[in-house]
Design an enzyme around this catalytic site. Structure first.
Site, short mmCIF file in Angstrom:
data_model
loop_
_atom_site.label_atom_id
_atom_site.label_comp_id
_atom_site.label_asym_id
_atom_site.label_seq_id
_atom_site.Cartn_x
_atom_site.Cartn_y
_atom_site.Cartn_z
N HIS A 1 0.84 -1.20 0.00
CA HIS A 1 0.00 0.00 0.00
C HIS A 1 0.87 1.25 0.00
O HIS A 1 1.82 1.37 0.78
CB HIS A 1 -0.92 0.02 1.21
CG HIS A 1 -1.82 1.22 1.23
ND1 HIS A 1 -2.80 1.43 0.27
CD2 HIS A 1 -1.88 2.30 2.05
CE1 HIS A 1 -3.43 2.57 0.52
NE2 HIS A 1 -2.87 3.12 1.59
N SER A 2 0.54 2.20 -0.87
CA SER A 2 1.24 3.48 -0.98
C SER A 2 2.72 3.23 -1.25
O SER A 2 3.07 2.53 -2.20
CB SER A 2 0.99 4.31 0.28
OG SER A 2 1.36 5.66 0.09
N MET A 3 3.63 3.76 -0.43
CA MET A 3 5.05 3.49 -0.65
C MET A 3 5.31 1.99 -0.71
O MET A 3 6.17 1.52 -1.45
CB MET A 3 5.89 4.10 0.48
CG MET A 3 7.39 3.86 0.33
SD MET A 3 8.37 4.25 1.81
CE MET A 3 8.02 2.79 2.81
N ALA B 1 3.63 -0.26 -2.11
CA ALA B 1 3.40 -0.79 -3.46
C ALA B 1 4.67 -0.66 -4.30
O ALA B 1 5.01 -1.57 -5.07
CB ALA B 1 2.24 -0.07 -4.13
N SER C 1 -1.54 -1.05 -4.22
CA SER C 1 -2.64 -0.28 -3.66
C SER C 1 -2.23 1.15 -3.33
O SER C 1 -1.16 1.39 -2.77
CB SER C 1 -3.12 -0.98 -2.37
OG SER C 1 -4.01 -0.17 -1.64
#
Length: 251
Positions: free
Chosen positions: A95-97, A99, A122
């Site tokens: 998720h975010s970083m 990903a 994500s």
């Protein structure tokens, strides 16, 4: 089972399931810790073994220095994971970083001959999409406020603000890593990719999420959920259902 020192530092198994046929490795957001995925592990414990990555500089690793570039982070994470990944039976979720870290770890794993069943990216724009961002250069209040802004009304997702301020060095390093990351031209993974995003995420437009298509040699799927950058909280049931479906079918 013998656990290496690196594995013990970097990997959390909240619901060990060594006999599970499938494996899911979860990579947290900037400032996030492995425990962010404890609910995911609990919900999927009967389907797969969930491994959550613990970056340096937070929780029990608070005394360590966190890398401030994605390449170093990915090298270190892969070094800890490489001995436990199950080729052809493992999926990544970041998720975010996280990903971006998951994407780079996947590239390293495939380069060594490993096979992922899928990469779930994500809340993060495609690796080739850049923005001019400088949160990592702000003062402490500015960094904390940015993370709270992204969490919106559900700031409980970030935990206690006092604790958050204790990991400011790691949080700033994470932001620098994410904001200065530049992927190699044409970088792609063999694994199929599912991009997930909130329809009101200020950090990732639908167009930027769609461009993950350019970074896989396999199938691509885009899933859009109601919500902002941390849509994962209110949409947890649907996201976990998606992961469970994949882990059961392997496609």
């Amino acid at each position: 089972m013998t656990v290496s020192e690196d594995e013990g530092l970097w990997i959390r198994r909240y619901h060990p399931a060594p006999e599970a046929r499938r494996q899911l490795v979860c990579f947290p957001h900037a400032g996030g810790s492995a425990s962010f995925f404890h609910p995911v592990s609990a919900q999927l414990s009967s389907t797969a073994e969930v491994l959550s990555v613990q970056y340096p500089g937070r929780q029990d690793r608070r005394g360590e220095t966190s890398p401030d570039d994605i390449a170093t982070m990915a090298d270190q994470v892969y070094g800890a994971l490489r001995g436990v990944l199950r080729s052809g039976r493992t999926a990544f979720f970041g998720h975010s970083m996280g990903a971006t870290v998951a994407f780079e770890v996947a590239r390293r794993y495939e380069r060594d001959g490993g096979e992922l069943t899928r990469l779930f990216a994500s809340g993060r724009r495609a690796p080739s999409r850049y923005r001019d961002e400088n949160v990592h250069t702000k003062d402490d209040d500015g960094v904390v406020e940015e993370l709270k802004r992204l969490a919106g009304t559900d700031s409980s997702l970030l935990g206690d603000e006092e604790i958050l301020r204790m990991i400011l060095p790691a949080l700033r390093s994470d932001y620098k890593a994410a904001e200065t990351y530049r992927c190699e031209p044409g970088a792609a993974v063999e694994a199929p990719v599912t991009a997930l995003t909130g329809d009101d995420d200020p950090k990732t437009s639908l167009d930027e999420a769609e461009d993950w298509r350019q970074h896989t040699k396999g199938d691509f799927d885009l899933r859009v959920f109601p919500g902002g950058h941390f849509y994962l909280g209110p949409q947890a049931a649907d996201v976990i259902a998606l992961l469970r479906e994949h882990l059961k079918s392997g496609v």
